[in-house]
Enzyme design. Structure first.
Site, mmCIF file in Angstrom:
data_model
loop_
_atom_site.group_PDB
_atom_site.id
_atom_site.type_symbol
_atom_site.label_atom_id
_atom_site.label_comp_id
_atom_site.label_asym_id
_atom_site.label_seq_id
_atom_site.Cartn_x
_atom_site.Cartn_y
_atom_site.Cartn_z
ATOM 1 N N LYS A 136 0.825 -1.207 0.000
ATOM 2 C CA LYS A 136 0.000 0.000 0.000
ATOM 3 C C LYS A 136 0.867 1.269 0.000
ATOM 4 O O LYS A 136 2.089 1.177 0.061
ATOM 5 C CB LYS A 136 -0.966 -0.043 1.186
ATOM 6 C CG LYS A 136 -1.910 -1.259 1.151
ATOM 7 C CD LYS A 136 -2.942 -1.203 0.024
ATOM 8 C CE LYS A 136 -3.468 -2.552 -0.398
ATOM 9 N NZ LYS A 136 -4.462 -3.169 0.439
HETATM 10 C C1 LIG Z 1 -5.372 -4.339 0.796
HETATM 11 C C2 LIG Z 1 -6.853 -4.221 0.799
HETATM 12 C C3 LIG Z 1 -7.639 -4.522 1.932
HETATM 13 C C4 LIG Z 1 -7.131 -5.276 3.133
HETATM 14 O O1 LIG Z 1 -6.059 -4.774 3.756
HETATM 15 P P1 LIG Z 1 -5.097 -5.720 4.634
HETATM 16 O O2 LIG Z 1 -4.300 -4.699 5.377
HETATM 17 O O3 LIG Z 1 -4.289 -6.528 3.682
HETATM 18 O O4 LIG Z 1 -5.946 -6.538 5.535
HETATM 19 C C5 LIG Z 1 -8.988 -4.229 1.913
HETATM 20 N N1 LIG Z 1 -9.567 -3.710 0.820
HETATM 21 C C6 LIG Z 1 -8.870 -3.444 -0.294
HETATM 22 C C7 LIG Z 1 -9.591 -2.845 -1.465
HETATM 23 C C8 LIG Z 1 -7.498 -3.700 -0.350
HETATM 24 O O5 LIG Z 1 -6.824 -3.461 -1.486
#
Ligand SMILES: *Cc1c(COP(=O)(O)O)cnc(C)c1O
Length: 386
Positions: A184
């Site tokens: 992210k």
């Molecule tokens: C990455 C992601 C999540 C979940 O995040 P995590 O930190 O991996 O649990 C939720 N929604 C979307 C759209 C994502 O891309």
């Protein structure tokens, strides 16, 4: 052609990040403590929210947000089909039903008119996902939600930092969930955050993130804490650690700098693909500031002799790492079999899925890397033009 493989993503970890984590490790306090509090305070200020609750994943953030607004057995929650597993699975885990909704053809964000058609008397909430970092149409979604008394829980896993009509995502809706997963825009390794304007929800989420134990359970081993605690609800083990928060604080300091670096990539791609009719570049609507977490192109199968899967395989052969965001939920076995989802019920997402490719976009990409990506994509399009 490139001689080394270009990763789809590499997290931007600098010496200052490493020093911050080492500081936490040396402090004698490694799990939830003062650094988590500081990260929450700074994050809330950054997105202009009243409250921020740090947790150990974006998935945990979504789970706690839905629990806080009381989603449970018998409820329906509207979820875009073009999203990651996490957005819908937490609805199922609370005993509620995820009702999948198609996307807009341009932004690939939740389509407000499809959302409105999916509302029933059992609908409790909607989870708009700011796909790729492009904020959803929060006016339209907010108006429909208000008219039907639905809560809005934003999945902002892609949208840090992003703005909707000048307002930071995180300070707009009822509850906003962020992710700090390794890919992210900022990372804590694993981590997440929920922001909200409502103190009562913030308190509920904080309590439920640590076993449902009465207020400030994390302090019980400090001088001002007490050994006494009371379990108020059967909660979860979702707290962030101070090691992760130290990294988060350090990363948040560079969030805008990272965005400028991703914008450089975005401009390079936009220019590189401008004259190629077989490639559709990501859409951008008026009045938004995009986080550019993802750069998703769409190839036009009518103009090419190869499909998307073949294109990805050939890019890989040319040492370019790409990805697909996402395989729509309605095409997965669980959603097909449990809820009877059909491809034709989600025409925009089904059509988009055949065409989408996510290209690498992160600060470490050099000018030469970006040139390699553009020339590999353009080269394939020319080679396989119909
Ligand atoms: C990455 C992601 C999540 C979940 O995040 P995590 O930190 O991996 O649990 C939720 N929604 C979307 C759209 C994502 O891309």
């Amino acid at each position: 052609m490139r001689t080394s493989f270009l990763s789809f993503h590499v997290p931007e970890i600098g010496e200052q990040d490493i020093a911050a984590v080492a500081g936490a490790m040396r402090s004698g306090w490694i799990t939830a403590g003062p650094r988590v509090k500081e990260f929450e305070t700074r994050f809330a200020r950054f997105v202009a929210a009243d409250h921020a609750v740090a947790v150990n994943s974006g998935t945990a953030a979504l789970h706690l947000a839905l629990e806080a607004i009381g989603v449970g057995v018998g409820d329906e929650v509207l979820v875009p089909t073009l999203t990651f597993a996490a957005t819908a699975e937490v609805v199922v885990q609370l005993g509620a039903r995820p009702v999948l909704v198609d996307c807009c053809a341009d932004t690939l964000n939740l389509d407000p008119s499809a959302m409105e058609r999916a509302i029933t008397s059992r609908t409790k909430a909607v989870i708009p996902v700011h796909f790729a970092g492009h904020p959803c149409d929060m006016d339209a979604i907010g108006q429909i939600a208000a008219a039907h008394k639905l809560r809005v829980v934003e999945d902002a896993a892609h949208a840090l930092p992003a703005r909707w009509r000048g307002a930071m995502v995180g300070g707009i809706g009822d509850l906003t969930c962020f992710s700090f997963y390794a890919t992210k825009t900022i990372t804590t390794g694993e981590g997440g955050m929920i922001t909200t304007g409502r103190e009562e929800w913030a308190e509920r989420m904080r309590m439920m993130s640590l076993h449902g134990i009465s207020k400030d359970a994390w302090k019980r081993y400090t001088a001002e804490g007490s050994w006494k605690y009371e379990i108020i609800a059967p909660g979860f083990k979702y707290n962030m650690t101070d090691i992760a928060a130290a990294l988060g604080i350090s990363q948040l300091d560079r969030c805008e700098e990272f965005l400028r670096a991703r914008e450089r990539c975005r401009r390079f791609y936009d220019e590189g693909f401008a004259d190629e009719p077989a490639i559709e570049r990501p859409a951008r609507r008026e009045g938004i500031d995009h986080a550019w977490h993802l750069y998703v192109i769409r190839i036009d199968p009518d103009r090419l002799r190869i499909d998307r899967d073949r294109m990805i395989a050939l890019l890989k052969e040319r040492n370019i790492g790409v990805a697909v965001h996402f395989i729509p939920l309605h095409l997965h076995r669980y959603y097909r079999e449990t809820y009877g989802c059909k491809p034709e019920d989600f025409p925009n997402a089904t059509a988009a899925f055949e065409r989408i490719i996510s290209l690498p976009i992160y600060p470490r990409l050099t000018h030469a890397d970006l040139e390699d990506v553009v020339s590999a994509v353009i080269g394939l399009v020319r080679e396989f033009r119909r």
